[in-house]
Design a protein around this motif. Structure first.
Motif, short mmCIF file in Angstrom:
data_model
loop_
_atom_site.label_atom_id
_atom_site.label_comp_id
_atom_site.label_asym_id
_atom_site.label_seq_id
_atom_site.Cartn_x
_atom_site.Cartn_y
_atom_site.Cartn_z
N VAL A 123 35.20 -9.59 -40.00
CA VAL A 123 34.01 -8.85 -39.58
C VAL A 123 34.41 -7.62 -38.78
CG1 VAL A 123 31.97 -8.93 -38.10
CG2 VAL A 123 32.47 -10.84 -39.62
N LYS A 124 35.36 -7.80 -37.86
CA LYS A 124 35.83 -6.67 -37.04
C LYS A 124 36.46 -5.59 -37.92
CE LYS A 124 38.93 -5.47 -33.23
NZ LYS A 124 39.97 -5.98 -32.29
N ARG A 125 37.29 -6.04 -38.89
CA ARG A 125 37.96 -5.10 -39.78
C ARG A 125 36.94 -4.33 -40.62
NH1 ARG A 125 40.94 -8.62 -42.69
NH2 ARG A 125 42.29 -8.82 -40.89
N PHE A 126 35.95 -5.05 -41.13
CA PHE A 126 34.90 -4.40 -41.93
C PHE A 126 34.16 -3.37 -41.09
CE2 PHE A 126 30.50 -4.05 -43.33
CZ PHE A 126 30.66 -3.75 -44.68
N ARG A 127 33.83 -3.74 -39.86
CA ARG A 127 33.11 -2.81 -38.98
C ARG A 127 33.95 -1.58 -38.67
NH1 ARG A 127 28.61 -0.32 -37.98
NH2 ARG A 127 28.48 0.45 -35.84
N MET A 128 35.24 -1.77 -38.40
CA MET A 128 36.13 -0.63 -38.14
C MET A 128 36.12 0.34 -39.30
SD MET A 128 39.48 -2.50 -36.37
CE MET A 128 40.45 -1.70 -37.60
N ASN A 129 36.31 -0.20 -40.51
CA ASN A 129 36.34 0.66 -41.70
C ASN A 129 34.99 1.34 -41.93
OD1 ASN A 129 38.99 -0.14 -42.15
ND2 ASN A 129 38.40 -1.82 -43.50
N GLN A 130 33.93 0.61 -41.65
CA GLN A 130 32.58 1.16 -41.84
C GLN A 130 32.32 2.35 -40.92
OE1 GLN A 130 29.21 -1.20 -40.37
NE2 GLN A 130 28.20 -0.90 -42.35
N VAL A 131 32.65 2.19 -39.65
CA VAL A 131 32.37 3.26 -38.67
C VAL A 131 33.20 4.50 -38.98
CG1 VAL A 131 32.48 3.90 -36.24
CG2 VAL A 131 31.69 1.63 -36.88
N VAL A 132 34.48 4.30 -39.29
CA VAL A 132 35.34 5.45 -39.59
C VAL A 132 34.91 6.14 -40.88
CG1 VAL A 132 37.70 6.15 -40.14
CG2 VAL A 132 37.28 4.54 -38.27
N THR A 133 34.47 5.35 -41.86
CA THR A 133 33.95 5.94 -43.10
C THR A 133 32.71 6.79 -42.81
OG1 THR A 133 34.78 4.09 -44.42
CG2 THR A 133 33.06 5.45 -45.42
N GLY A 165 30.37 12.31 -42.74
CA GLY A 165 29.40 13.13 -42.03
C GLY A 165 28.17 12.41 -41.53
N GLU A 166 28.16 11.07 -41.57
CA GLU A 166 27.02 10.33 -41.02
C GLU A 166 27.20 10.16 -39.52
OE1 GLU A 166 26.59 6.65 -43.08
OE2 GLU A 166 26.10 7.59 -45.01
N GLN A 167 26.14 9.73 -38.85
CA GLN A 167 26.22 9.49 -37.41
C GLN A 167 27.20 8.37 -37.12
OE1 GLN A 167 22.19 8.84 -35.96
NE2 GLN A 167 22.27 10.81 -34.94
N PHE A 168 27.99 8.51 -36.05
CA PHE A 168 28.94 7.46 -35.69
C PHE A 168 29.11 7.42 -34.18
CE2 PHE A 168 31.39 11.33 -36.07
CZ PHE A 168 32.38 11.24 -35.10
N ASP A 169 29.62 6.29 -33.71
CA ASP A 169 29.79 6.06 -32.27
C ASP A 169 31.24 6.36 -31.90
OD1 ASP A 169 30.07 5.04 -29.70
OD2 ASP A 169 28.70 3.37 -30.05
N GLU A 170 31.46 7.44 -31.16
CA GLU A 170 32.82 7.82 -30.78
C GLU A 170 33.48 6.75 -29.90
OE1 GLU A 170 33.13 11.82 -29.20
OE2 GLU A 170 31.29 12.37 -30.28
N LEU A 171 32.70 6.13 -29.02
CA LEU A 171 33.26 5.09 -28.14
C LEU A 171 33.72 3.90 -28.96
CD1 LEU A 171 30.82 5.12 -25.09
CD2 LEU A 171 33.18 5.91 -25.16
N GLU A 172 32.96 3.56 -30.01
CA GLU A 172 33.35 2.42 -30.84
C GLU A 172 34.65 2.72 -31.56
OE1 GLU A 172 31.34 -0.75 -33.97
OE2 GLU A 172 30.30 1.14 -33.52
N ILE A 173 34.81 3.93 -32.09
CA ILE A 173 36.07 4.28 -32.76
C ILE A 173 37.22 4.28 -31.75
CG2 ILE A 173 37.33 6.13 -33.93
CD1 ILE A 173 34.84 6.82 -35.44
N SER A 174 36.98 4.77 -30.55
CA SER A 174 38.06 4.79 -29.54
C SER A 174 38.54 3.40 -29.19
CB SER A 174 37.59 5.52 -28.28
OG SER A 174 36.59 4.77 -27.60
N SER A 175 37.65 2.40 -29.34
CA SER A 175 38.05 1.02 -29.04
C SER A 175 39.03 0.47 -30.07
CB SER A 175 36.81 0.11 -28.96
OG SER A 175 36.23 -0.08 -30.25
N PHE A 176 39.14 1.13 -31.23
CA PHE A 176 40.07 0.70 -32.26
C PHE A 176 41.44 1.38 -32.13
CE2 PHE A 176 35.96 0.87 -34.95
CZ PHE A 176 35.52 -0.32 -34.42
#
Length: 397
Positions: free
Chosen positions: A140-150, A155-166
């Motif tokens: 689940v974590k891996r899927f979420r990581m790939n989803q947010v970075v994708t 060009g979709e909205q994304f959470d910079e803090l969430e990406i920084s946690s990876f």
């Protein structure tokens, strides 16, 4: 661990308490209940891992209790204590996943043997459950990581803090776009790379969900040489890659990814394990198979070149040698044959068929169909319907 003894006879509970080598097998807390209802309250509050229960008891009997445990997905082990060697009881006990049963009068050796086996079985299953849960959480974590970075890349909205946690802490990150050979399964390689990057504190690797052949690596600026050396040693498949200028802020990911994509499409890449080492005939078979699967999509020599790590000119020449037709004509024939099938076997409109085949202009599709088949799609459908009707009439006579 906790154990529960259930029997309406107090002397039977006393015997079990005295005979059981509870501490030896890790039982630190021992509960007693005189019937199923009392046992339910203890189970709901204390969750014992091991249960010894009589079958015939007033109120809720042992069979009703194990059925309730089964309905509530109890993961512990249930052992029946009974004075009745009756197979009908045992069959129902097996149905609801009881662990074992013992006959009264209870003897020390079989009682402790069953206790030891039940504890061991529970520990083994608990370990498997924990491993599965941990594995599921990692997935689940891996899927979420790939989803947010994708999302960030496209060009979709994304959470910079969430990406920084990876990612490991760094003042700047270098983005590298990696492209895998189309017919290889990139996911295990991407995961292997991600694990190594995180282990070494170099960065992370993300499988991009909009294209299974692409991976984005985000690494600390000074570590890429070490990463590329590791990839060269560990990977046995061809990879193309392009690296961009370091970014200081994660909101720069969309722009940086677009730049990398342009470089990749413009053939401005570096290679690891060049694809020329692979068998050329096999690669052309892969390309033909890909075309036959995705012929209704927008296919071009450039798209195939990027996916299969060959030049446009090489694919054009080899494709014609392999199939006897240029790519454009081969795709057109596949589409026309599919159109014939839909015209005969479905009631889809001509417009709908043309759109499904990738033609946005119905008139263009009809003109192309007539050029190849000798009649328009409408005429072809009518002719086939008349032919089928005539055939049925002949069968009647």
């Amino acid at each position: 661990m906790k154990a529960l003894m259930i029997d309406d006879e107090i002397n039977v509970r006393f015997v079990m308490k005295q005979l059981g080598e509870w501490a030896k097998y890790g039982i630190t807390t021992l509960f007693e209940a005189a019937n199923g209802q009392e046992a339910k309250r203890i189970i709901e509050k204390e969750s014992p891992e091991i249960i010894f229960t009589d079958i015939k008891m007033p109120g809720m009997n042992g069979m009703e209790l194990i059925e309730w445990l089964h309905e509530n997905s109890y993961t512990g082990k249930v052992i029946f204590i009974t004075g009745y060697d009756d197979y009908s009881f045992m069959r129902k006990a097996i149905q609801f996943s009881s662990f074992d049963y013992l006959l009264k009068p209870i003897e020390a050796e079989p009682f402790n043997h069953t206790l030891a086996a039940a504890v061991e079985a529970w520990k083994k299953e608990e370990k498997e459950r924990n491993n599965k849960e941990n594995g599921d959480m990692e997935d689940v974590k891996r899927f979420r990581m790939n989803q947010v970075v994708t999302q960030a890349c496209i060009g979709e909205q994304f959470d910079e803090l969430e990406i920084s946690s990876f990612l490991p802490n760094a003042d700047q990150y270098e983005l590298t776009l990696m492209s895998f050979y189309q017919m290889h399964h990139a996911e295990p390689y991407v995961q292997q790379l991600a694990d190594e990057l995180m282990k070494q504190g170099w960065g992370n690797a993300f499988a991009l969900q909009h294209d299974s052949t692409l991976c984005l690596v985000m690494s600390k600026e000074s570590d890429w040489i070490l990463i590329e050396e590791w990839i060269s040693q560990q990977f046995d498949i061809p990879i193309r890659l392009v690296s961009g200028k370091p970014i200081s802020f994660l909101n720069e990911i969309p722009r940086s990814y677009r730049d990398l994509q342009r470089e990749m499409e413009g053939q401005n890449y570096r290679s690891i394990h060049r694809v020329n080492d692979l068998d050329d005939a096999r690669r052309m078979q892969d390309i033909v198979a890909y075309v036959e699967m995705y012929y209704m999509e927008d296919l071009s020599l450039e798209k195939l070149a990027n996916r299969f790590f060959l030049s446009r000119e090489h694919i054009s020449r080899k494709f014609k040698q392999q199939t006897g037709l240029p790519l454009s004509k081969y795709v057109m024939n596949l589409r026309i044959n599919q159109a014939k099938t839909w015209l005969m076997e479905t009631e889809e409109s001509i417009l709908s068929i043309s759109l499904m085949l990738g033609y946005q202009d119905e008139k263009y599709f009809s003109k192309l169909f007539k050029k190849v088949v000798g009649m328009t799609p409408f005429e072809y459908r009518n002719a086939k319907e008349k032919q089928a009707l005539t055939s049925r009439e002949c069968e009647t006579y």
